[in-house]
Design a protein around this motif. Structure first.
Motif: not given
Length: 426
Positions: A309, A312-313, A322, A324, A327, A331, A350
């Motif tokens: 995660i 990815r940021h 991003t 999302w 992400i 999560y 997200a």
């Protein structure tokens, strides 16, 4: 010897502090193996340091301070056995081994400086032993594995020095009372014990990344110390994917530190950070360790998923670009691997970014109804943000007011108040 000016206590103090910071774990681990007990080994090391403070201003700093400290501590062990009239067969054997090596130069290290052996790994496991409470584990790990003084630990956690000292003394007594041996855990216990070690290191890092209380939002030196200790642990356990996953997670997260506060120490939110200021060397470290973690096991553990995660940021050029959706998926995977309301809240955030604030708010409301995070500022702060995006201004302001009341960190409260002011100003 490295010459110092007569009675130059400050030069000696700096040399001793640097030696202890770098070599503490190996010194105590080596002594523990010689004397058969961790608590006694730490006491001997402290006595050797006290002798250094007395002798080095006159004699000069030794060419190899760590070897000097270890040798002096071993001699004190022999002295203590003789004074207590406990020079039985076992002590004779140990003392004889020490004394046979006395002819060797005190400048010679009793360990290979280019390797990290099992003695240090034993020390890490003992510092995080399950008979100790989490606060004691933190203090002891920083002291014996991290080489921090009681004063440095106290500054890191904003607590009195006496409190740190009491925790360390109680921890050593608890380990002694429980007869914890200086050895690695049995193979069948090792995964669970390693989980505890990584938990202590991650808690240490988290406290440095976002302080739970006090005037400062970050304590970067504590976060970087946690990263250093985790890298040491990864060197000791190179085949464990989650250790590498935790290194990656810490590295990606710490990379953002240079742009997380302004010159006045005020927090800068992710959307407003200068991503060109992120530490590229830490990002490269995170990428390498994440690749290693993923290559060691197909199933992803919690720290590896969190590192994915964070990666990815760091890969995105802005909040808007991003990924999302990915992400949010990660999560979801994380919450299945390790169910947590924090993971669910982050997944809701997200989804709000990927699909819109209404979808995210619905998930946050479900989480709020469970009441598991009722004592924390996280849910009202997220609700305030999403309600403001939906144009529900008064509700958003009320949520920010609740969040301010619940936040324990001064800087966090300032951020929340600033968000509320922006809503009021339109």
């Amino acid at each position: 010897m490295i010459a110092v000016s007569a009675n130059d206590a400050e030069t000696v103090r700096r040399a001793l502090e640097a030696t202890w910071r770098i070599e503490a774990a190996k010194i105590i681990a080596t002594l523990s193996r010689y004397v058969g007990g961790f608590g006694h080994a730490d006491d001997l090391a402290q006595k050797a340091m006290a002798e250094a403070l007395t002798q080095w201003p006159d004699s000069g700093v030794p060419a190899n301070p760590a070897a000097w400290l270890t040798t002096v501590a071993k001699r004190r062990a022999i002295d203590s056995w003789r004074r207590r009239e406990r020079f039985d067969e076992r002590m004779v054997k140990l003392a004889g081994e020490i004394e046979r090596n006395e002819h060797e130069s005190s400048d010679t290290l009793p360990w290979d400086p280019d390797s990290i052996d099992d003695d240090v790994l034993r020390l890490v496991f003992i510092s995080c032993h399950p008979v100790l409470g989490r606060r004691s584990q933190l203090a002891l790990t920083l002291r014996v594995a991290g080489g921090l003084s009681s004063e440095q630990i106290a500054r890191a956690f904003l607590i009195p020095v006496a409190t740190v000292q009491q925790r360390i003394v109680r921890a050593k007594k608890t380990l002694a009372d429980a007869n914890v041996p200086f050895e690695l855990p049995p193979a069948n216990e090792r995964p669970e014990r390693l989980k505890a070690v990584l938990g202590v290191l991650f808690l240490m890092f988290s406290e440095g990344h976002v302080a739970t209380s006090g005037p400062d939002w970050m304590r970067p030196e504590l976060a970087m110390e946690a990263l250093r200790l985790t890298r040491v642990t990864a060197g000791l356990l190179p085949k464990d994917p989650e250790v590498h996953g935790l290194v990656a997670l810490m590295a990606f997260t710490a990379a953002r530190s240079p742009s997380r506060i302004n010159a006045n120490g005020e927090p800068i939110l992710l959307a407003d950070q200068d991503r060109s200021a992120w530490d590229r060397s830490l990002i490269r470290l995170g990428s390498r360790r994440l690749q290693t973690a993923c290559s060691l096991r197909e199933a992803r553990g919690p720290y590896t998923l969190q590192a994915m995660i964070a990666e990815r940021h760091t890969a995105a050029k802005s909040v808007a670009t991003t990924d999302w959706k990915r992400i949010a998926q990660l999560y979801g995977d994380l919450n299945r691997a390790l169910p947590s309301p924090i993971s669910e809240l982050n997944r809701a955030i997200a989804i709000a970014e990927a699909e819109g604030p209404a979808q995210g708010l619905a998930l946050v409301d479900q989480l709020a109804s469970a009441g598991t995070l009722a004592k924390f500022h996280l849910i009202p702060s997220v609700r305030g943000e999403l309600l403001s995006r939906l144009g529900r201004t008064q509700e958003a302001l009320a949520e920010y007011e609740r969040a301010v009341a619940l936040a324990a960190n001064d800087r966090e409260r300032e951020v929340l108040r600033a968000k509320a002011r922006r809503i009021e100003d339109g």
